[in-house]
Design a protein around this motif. Sequence first.
Motif, PDB file in Angstrom:
ATOM      1  N   PHE A   7       0.939  -1.077  -0.108  1.00  0.00           N
ATOM      2  CA  PHE A   7       0.096  -0.054   0.110  1.00  0.00           C
ATOM      3  C   PHE A   7       1.093   1.216   0.013  1.00  0.00           C
ATOM      4  CE2 PHE A   7      -3.486  -2.586   2.483  1.00  0.00           C
ATOM      5  CZ  PHE A   7      -3.827  -2.919   1.239  1.00  0.00           C
ATOM      6  N   LYS A   8       0.160   2.444  -0.350  1.00  0.00           N
ATOM      7  CA  LYS A   8       1.168   3.795  -0.641  1.00  0.00           C
ATOM      8  C   LYS A   8       0.746   4.582   0.639  1.00  0.00           C
ATOM      9  CE  LYS A   8       2.235   2.323  -4.518  1.00  0.00           C
ATOM     10  NZ  LYS A   8       1.696   0.867  -4.456  1.00  0.00           N
ATOM     11  N   ASN A   9       1.986   4.919   1.349  1.00  0.00           N
ATOM     12  CA  ASN A   9       2.204   5.746   2.642  1.00  0.00           C
ATOM     13  C   ASN A   9       2.382   6.967   2.247  1.00  0.00           C
ATOM     14  OD1 ASN A   9       1.349   3.515   4.545  1.00  0.00           O
ATOM     15  ND2 ASN A   9       3.049   2.597   3.708  1.00  0.00           N
ATOM     16  N   VAL A  10       2.047   8.075   2.938  1.00  0.00           N
ATOM     17  CA  VAL A  10       2.373   9.573   2.961  1.00  0.00           C
ATOM     18  C   VAL A  10       2.529  10.133   4.373  1.00  0.00           C
ATOM     19  CG1 VAL A  10       1.435   9.953   0.545  1.00  0.00           C
ATOM     20  CG2 VAL A  10       0.109  10.520   2.555  1.00  0.00           C
ATOM     21  N   ARG A  11       3.240  10.988   4.702  1.00  0.00           N
ATOM     22  CA  ARG A  11       3.310  11.755   5.978  1.00  0.00           C
ATOM     23  C   ARG A  11       3.247  13.115   5.784  1.00  0.00           C
ATOM     24  NH1 ARG A  11       4.906   9.514  10.807  1.00  0.00           N
ATOM     25  NH2 ARG A  11       4.286  10.931  12.600  1.00  0.00           N
ATOM     26  N   PHE A  12       2.283  14.037   6.272  1.00  0.00           N
ATOM     27  CA  PHE A  12       2.239  15.412   6.211  1.00  0.00           C
ATOM     28  C   PHE A  12       2.667  16.293   7.631  1.00  0.00           C
ATOM     29  CE2 PHE A  12      -0.001  19.484   7.026  1.00  0.00           C
ATOM     30  CZ  PHE A  12       0.562  20.305   6.100  1.00  0.00           C
ATOM     31  N   THR A  13       3.524  16.869   7.608  1.00  0.00           N
ATOM     32  CA  THR A  13       3.850  17.831   8.820  1.00  0.00           C
ATOM     33  C   THR A  13       3.737  19.385   8.264  1.00  0.00           C
ATOM     34  OG1 THR A  13       6.199  17.894   8.561  1.00  0.00           O
ATOM     35  CG2 THR A  13       5.263  16.206  10.028  1.00  0.00           C
ATOM     36  N   GLY A  14       2.946  20.084   9.011  1.00  0.00           N
ATOM     37  CA  GLY A  14       2.870  21.529   8.561  1.00  0.00           C
ATOM     38  C   GLY A  14       1.705  22.240   9.633  1.00  0.00           C
ATOM     39  N   GLN A  15       1.148  23.439   8.944  1.00  0.00           N
ATOM     40  CA  GLN A  15       0.340  24.270   9.959  1.00  0.00           C
ATOM     41  C   GLN A  15      -0.668  24.897   8.951  1.00  0.00           C
ATOM     42  OE1 GLN A  15       0.465  27.852   9.208  1.00  0.00           O
ATOM     43  NE2 GLN A  15       2.131  27.409   7.696  1.00  0.00           N
ATOM     44  N   ASN A  16      -1.563  25.436   9.333  1.00  0.00           N
ATOM     45  CA  ASN A  16      -2.801  26.361   8.784  1.00  0.00           C
ATOM     46  C   ASN A  16      -3.530  27.049   9.766  1.00  0.00           C
ATOM     47  OD1 ASN A  16      -4.389  23.904   8.931  1.00  0.00           O
ATOM     48  ND2 ASN A  16      -5.693  25.556   8.547  1.00  0.00           N
ATOM     49  N   THR A  17      -3.855  28.359   9.685  1.00  0.00           N
ATOM     50  CA  THR A  17      -4.590  29.117  10.666  1.00  0.00           C
ATOM     51  C   THR A  17      -5.896  28.812  10.293  1.00  0.00           C
ATOM     52  OG1 THR A  17      -2.888  30.522  10.919  1.00  0.00           O
ATOM     53  CG2 THR A  17      -5.271  31.249  11.488  1.00  0.00           C
ATOM     54  N   GLN A  18      -6.786  28.700  11.187  1.00  0.00           N
ATOM     55  CA  GLN A  18      -8.354  28.627  10.769  1.00  0.00           C
ATOM     56  C   GLN A  18      -8.953  29.924  10.518  1.00  0.00           C
ATOM     57  OE1 GLN A  18     -10.100  25.978  13.643  1.00  0.00           O
ATOM     58  NE2 GLN A  18      -9.589  24.080  12.638  1.00  0.00           N
ATOM     59  N   ASP A  19     -10.351  30.017  10.085  1.00  0.00           N
ATOM     60  CA  ASP A  19     -11.179  31.277   9.936  1.00  0.00           C
ATOM     61  C   ASP A  19     -11.401  31.928  11.334  1.00  0.00           C
ATOM     62  OD1 ASP A  19     -13.244  29.606  10.599  1.00  0.00           O
ATOM     63  OD2 ASP A  19     -14.368  30.503   9.140  1.00  0.00           O
ATOM     64  N   ASN A  20     -11.311  31.197  12.508  1.00  0.00           N
ATOM     65  CA  ASN A  20     -11.523  31.656  13.710  1.00  0.00           C
ATOM     66  C   ASN A  20     -10.299  32.153  14.292  1.00  0.00           C
ATOM     67  OD1 ASN A  20     -10.529  29.411  14.391  1.00  0.00           O
ATOM     68  ND2 ASN A  20     -12.330  28.711  15.622  1.00  0.00           N
ATOM     69  N   ASP A  21      -9.150  32.261  13.477  1.00  0.00           N
ATOM     70  CA  ASP A  21      -7.772  32.455  14.074  1.00  0.00           C
ATOM     71  C   ASP A  21      -7.157  31.641  14.897  1.00  0.00           C
ATOM     72  OD1 ASP A  21      -5.732  34.266  13.643  1.00  0.00           O
ATOM     73  OD2 ASP A  21      -6.160  35.533  15.762  1.00  0.00           O
ATOM     74  N   THR A  22      -7.687  30.302  14.853  1.00  0.00           N
ATOM     75  CA  THR A  22      -7.042  29.255  15.612  1.00  0.00           C
ATOM     76  C   THR A  22      -5.846  28.965  14.817  1.00  0.00           C
ATOM     77  OG1 THR A  22      -8.982  28.505  16.746  1.00  0.00           O
ATOM     78  CG2 THR A  22      -7.273  27.184  16.567  1.00  0.00           C
ATOM     79  N   PHE A  23      -4.607  28.668  15.282  1.00  0.00           N
ATOM     80  CA  PHE A  23      -3.431  28.379  14.747  1.00  0.00           C
ATOM     81  C   PHE A  23      -3.271  26.876  14.841  1.00  0.00           C
ATOM     82  CE2 PHE A  23       1.242  27.717  14.343  1.00  0.00           C
ATOM     83  CZ  PHE A  23       1.130  28.011  12.946  1.00  0.00           C
ATOM     84  N   PHE A  24      -2.983  25.967  13.828  1.00  0.00           N
ATOM     85  CA  PHE A  24      -3.005  24.493  14.000  1.00  0.00           C
ATOM     86  C   PHE A  24      -1.522  23.996  13.681  1.00  0.00           C
ATOM     87  CE2 PHE A  24      -7.193  23.778  14.918  1.00  0.00           C
ATOM     88  CZ  PHE A  24      -7.381  22.367  15.325  1.00  0.00           C
TER      89      PHE A  24
END
Length: 222
Positions: A166-183
Amino acid sequence: MSGIVGSKFNHRGSGLVGSLGTDGQHMLSSGAGKSNVFETVAAAGADLVHLTTVSISDDATVAVDGEYSSTYEHYLIIISNVVTATGAVDFNMQINEGGSAVTSGYKWAETAYYHSGTGGNSTYHGAGSAGSTVALIRIGNNSDNNGTDTQSGELWIFDPLDTTRFKNVRFTGQNTQDNDTFFCRDVAGKLQSATASTGVTFYTSSGNLTSGSYALYGLKTS
């Protein structure tokens, strides 16, 4: 005497004389009892090689496809400053086979910490989805589309040309939500298919990707 004599390099007490090299060359041994020589050292081959960059220009989907080869075993995509046209939408990806995105058979799991715009400590968050009908891998959610908050991160794609696993991937990163919550996110995903992959496709749950880029690199492991 040792040192430079005319255009020769003399080795003290050895009776061996070597010609001087040119700019950028290194003095190398020719073996026991032999004169040293100057040679140009070959440049080391890069292990992580840039293959292509795909720029976003108000696109419903963006594919990074057709670049895999036997030269590289694993691949890295640098996701840079991706902006969405619509607020409060998810960042999604799918794995391509034969140049087209596969739309079922995914599993993904996410661990994340988030910090709200009002202050306080970071809070743990987990999510995921699995099953034969799951259509995507989510790598961000509830995005802000104010034009200044973006999604950026790294996506590793492991051995996409393998035809037995099977095919495996791994993402690490960030985004800011529309209520200004930072993930800050860490997402592991897989496609339950042993067919060789040709690339990946990025899109949002609604509306277009406005701007940003996806830069693909190949990793040599031998």
